[in-house]
Design a protein around this motif. Sequence first.
Motif, PDB file in Angstrom:
ATOM      1  N   LYS A  25       0.993  -2.864 -10.915  1.00  0.00           N
ATOM      2  CA  LYS A  25       0.588  -4.269 -10.876  1.00  0.00           C
ATOM      3  C   LYS A  25       0.479  -4.843 -12.294  1.00  0.00           C
ATOM      4  O   LYS A  25       0.921  -5.965 -12.552  1.00  0.00           O
ATOM      5  CB  LYS A  25      -0.735  -4.407 -10.132  1.00  0.00           C
ATOM      6  CG  LYS A  25      -1.349  -5.824 -10.161  1.00  0.00           C
ATOM      7  CD  LYS A  25      -0.448  -6.883  -9.523  1.00  0.00           C
ATOM      8  CE  LYS A  25      -0.464  -6.836  -8.017  1.00  0.00           C
ATOM      9  NZ  LYS A  25      -1.700  -7.212  -7.396  1.00  0.00           N
ATOM     10  N   ALA A  26      -0.105  -4.100 -13.212  1.00  0.00           N
ATOM     11  CA  ALA A  26      -0.276  -4.591 -14.582  1.00  0.00           C
ATOM     12  C   ALA A  26       1.080  -4.894 -15.229  1.00  0.00           C
ATOM     13  O   ALA A  26       1.247  -5.920 -15.895  1.00  0.00           O
ATOM     14  CB  ALA A  26      -1.039  -3.561 -15.412  1.00  0.00           C
ATOM     15  N   LYS A  83      -3.066 -11.726  -8.506  1.00  0.00           N
ATOM     16  CA  LYS A  83      -3.800 -11.165  -9.636  1.00  0.00           C
ATOM     17  C   LYS A  83      -5.146 -10.605  -9.200  1.00  0.00           C
ATOM     18  O   LYS A  83      -5.646  -9.623  -9.761  1.00  0.00           O
ATOM     19  CB  LYS A  83      -4.007 -12.219 -10.722  1.00  0.00           C
ATOM     20  CG  LYS A  83      -4.665 -11.648 -11.981  1.00  0.00           C
ATOM     21  CD  LYS A  83      -4.861 -12.698 -13.048  1.00  0.00           C
ATOM     22  CE  LYS A  83      -5.524 -12.085 -14.281  1.00  0.00           C
ATOM     23  NZ  LYS A  83      -5.788 -13.084 -15.337  1.00  0.00           N
ATOM     24  N   LYS A 127       0.840  -1.195   0.000  1.00  0.00           N
ATOM     25  CA  LYS A 127       0.000   0.000   0.000  1.00  0.00           C
ATOM     26  C   LYS A 127       0.877   1.247   0.000  1.00  0.00           C
ATOM     27  O   LYS A 127       1.949   1.279   0.592  1.00  0.00           O
ATOM     28  CB  LYS A 127      -0.905   0.008   1.235  1.00  0.00           C
ATOM     29  CG  LYS A 127      -1.976  -1.073   1.228  1.00  0.00           C
ATOM     30  CD  LYS A 127      -2.848  -0.967   2.475  1.00  0.00           C
ATOM     31  CE  LYS A 127      -3.937  -2.041   2.442  1.00  0.00           C
ATOM     32  NZ  LYS A 127      -4.792  -1.980   3.655  1.00  0.00           N
ATOM     33  N   ASP A 133      -1.452   1.056  -6.916  1.00  0.00           N
ATOM     34  CA  ASP A 133      -1.103   1.580  -8.227  1.00  0.00           C
ATOM     35  C   ASP A 133      -1.339   0.485  -9.262  1.00  0.00           C
ATOM     36  O   ASP A 133      -0.546  -0.445  -9.404  1.00  0.00           O
ATOM     37  CB  ASP A 133       0.359   2.033  -8.246  1.00  0.00           C
ATOM     38  CG  ASP A 133       0.703   2.824  -9.501  1.00  0.00           C
ATOM     39  OD1 ASP A 133       0.167   2.480 -10.566  1.00  0.00           O
ATOM     40  OD2 ASP A 133       1.507   3.764  -9.402  1.00  0.00           O
ATOM     41  N   GLU A 134      -2.449   0.557  -9.981  1.00  0.00           N
ATOM     42  CA  GLU A 134      -2.818  -0.481 -10.938  1.00  0.00           C
ATOM     43  C   GLU A 134      -1.802  -0.622 -12.071  1.00  0.00           C
ATOM     44  O   GLU A 134      -1.568  -1.721 -12.575  1.00  0.00           O
ATOM     45  CB  GLU A 134      -4.202  -0.181 -11.518  1.00  0.00           C
ATOM     46  CG  GLU A 134      -5.338  -0.479 -10.566  1.00  0.00           C
ATOM     47  CD  GLU A 134      -5.508  -1.970 -10.300  1.00  0.00           C
ATOM     48  OE1 GLU A 134      -4.968  -2.777 -11.063  1.00  0.00           O
ATOM     49  OE2 GLU A 134      -6.164  -2.315  -9.315  1.00  0.00           O
ATOM     50  N   SER A 135      -1.199   0.477 -12.483  1.00  0.00           N
ATOM     51  CA  SER A 135      -0.237   0.402 -13.587  1.00  0.00           C
ATOM     52  C   SER A 135       0.992  -0.401 -13.175  1.00  0.00           C
ATOM     53  O   SER A 135       1.569  -1.132 -13.986  1.00  0.00           O
ATOM     54  CB  SER A 135       0.172   1.810 -14.030  1.00  0.00           C
ATOM     55  OG  SER A 135       0.828   2.507 -12.977  1.00  0.00           O
ATOM     56  N   ASN A 173       4.772   2.653  -5.167  1.00  0.00           N
ATOM     57  CA  ASN A 173       4.696   2.673  -6.632  1.00  0.00           C
ATOM     58  C   ASN A 173       5.636   1.636  -7.250  1.00  0.00           C
ATOM     59  O   ASN A 173       6.048   1.751  -8.397  1.00  0.00           O
ATOM     60  CB  ASN A 173       5.024   4.066  -7.162  1.00  0.00           C
ATOM     61  CG  ASN A 173       6.433   4.507  -6.792  1.00  0.00           C
ATOM     62  OD1 ASN A 173       7.145   3.818  -6.059  1.00  0.00           O
ATOM     63  ND2 ASN A 173       6.836   5.658  -7.299  1.00  0.00           N
ATOM     64  N   ILE A 213      -6.261  -5.826  -5.442  1.00  0.00           N
ATOM     65  CA  ILE A 213      -6.200  -4.487  -6.026  1.00  0.00           C
ATOM     66  C   ILE A 213      -5.111  -3.690  -5.315  1.00  0.00           C
ATOM     67  O   ILE A 213      -5.220  -3.402  -4.129  1.00  0.00           O
ATOM     68  CB  ILE A 213      -7.545  -3.753  -5.895  1.00  0.00           C
ATOM     69  CG1 ILE A 213      -8.632  -4.540  -6.613  1.00  0.00           C
ATOM     70  CG2 ILE A 213      -7.445  -2.344  -6.464  1.00  0.00           C
ATOM     71  CD1 ILE A 213     -10.016  -3.968  -6.443  1.00  0.00           C
ATOM     72  N   PRO A 214      -4.047  -3.322  -6.011  1.00  0.00           N
ATOM     73  CA  PRO A 214      -2.968  -2.568  -5.377  1.00  0.00           C
ATOM     74  C   PRO A 214      -3.251  -1.073  -5.364  1.00  0.00           C
ATOM     75  O   PRO A 214      -4.251  -0.608  -5.910  1.00  0.00           O
ATOM     76  CB  PRO A 214      -1.779  -2.882  -6.288  1.00  0.00           C
ATOM     77  CG  PRO A 214      -2.419  -2.985  -7.645  1.00  0.00           C
ATOM     78  CD  PRO A 214      -3.778  -3.613  -7.419  1.00  0.00           C
TER      79      PRO A 214
END
Length: 422
Positions: free
Chosen positions: A398-399, A388, A333, A394-396, A336, A391-392
Amino acid sequence: MTKNPSGASHYNHKSASADLCELQNAVVIPLAPNSNPNNVKGGVKSSRLDEKFLQCRWSAVHSSKASLETVTDLTYMQQWSGKLSHQKGRYLFGGPIFKNFGHFLAESIHRTWAYETQEKKNNVNYRGVIFLPQNTKKLNFIQRLNYKLPPIFKETLHYLGIPKSKIKFLFSAKSFESLDIPQQASHFRSPVPINDSYKSYLLRCEKRNGIVSNVHNHKKVYVSRTHFSLRGAFAGESTLEAVFKRNGFHIFYPEQHTLLQQLQTYKGAEEIVFAEGGALHVLELLGELSADIYIIARRPKSPAVFNAMLEARVTKFMFFTAVITLPSLFVPKRSNRTAHGSAISLLNYNELFEFLSKELQIKVNISDIEEFKKATRRDVDLYYAHYKTLIPGDESVKAKAIQNFITQLRSLPDFLEHQFNN
């Protein structure tokens, strides 16, 4: 010695000696919420303080340089301003307390030697030992008042000779009438073994706490990380546990035992196999061991982190490093970037079982290898599926991590390949 206010500072360090600096009216700043072991925003602010008394660690193992770095954020310290309260009396500076137990052992405890030296040898009576706890957010008054260390952290400080009544946590900046600042006697990732003086201090800690080599709880021990399979482990470990157990090893889960029980188990053993992790850092509390140590690494360059620590304490140690570390999928949490320490690793099973057979005389069946391969695939699936769905912050991030994870996994040998549904 050179200083770079805009980044890390570097200086040559040829020995593991530790000194003490005495300051009057020194200002101590608590850790800012975004502090971490690699960027420490807090500590003693004084132009009279030599750089070696700041928070230090050796450069990363993948770095092209090999030097001791100051990780105290000098820019933050220089620019800090705020209200101060004044504390009368004489105090000892204990340094930052990092939340991760492995980093706490590797980087937060190596100033404690000064308490014994000053109180017992020099008749100094400290009013307290000042520690700076790491927190991800600023604590309110009630949280500060009720702040407590995890039990094993308290056990560690007690083991090292710091009385509970002397431990003082700093959450607001203060100036101290008299403050002693010890140098760290050991540094994270250091290629320099601890010196004889610090080793003698650790041996006295052993004796004071009743840790002796002639009490054999178990002669052969496997130190497991199966309970941390999602926070930094190698795939297939549960199957490997069964192999060790069948060959006379006691399966030891350090998180289920007190600190003294852990230390006594290691001190009295003849052979110890570690799944690389925080448990290995517990050995930093011992002055010496008679056991032969074997480490199944989660990262190929792990020897660079632990070699000097082991060299100072044991006669024989070996690493198994035929390992591939997949990209981590854990995004903390308010971060980045992924946490590298929470990655899952893949062992070359042919080389692994050859290593176990040759070095530890482990009897391996063909079925053991097949079960290990199945467990490896299962653990990778579980790791991927777990992260997977989370939900982190920063989604970018994780992706990108997921894409890197899949790309690297598909480039592995056939038995490790696995197709994922996106």
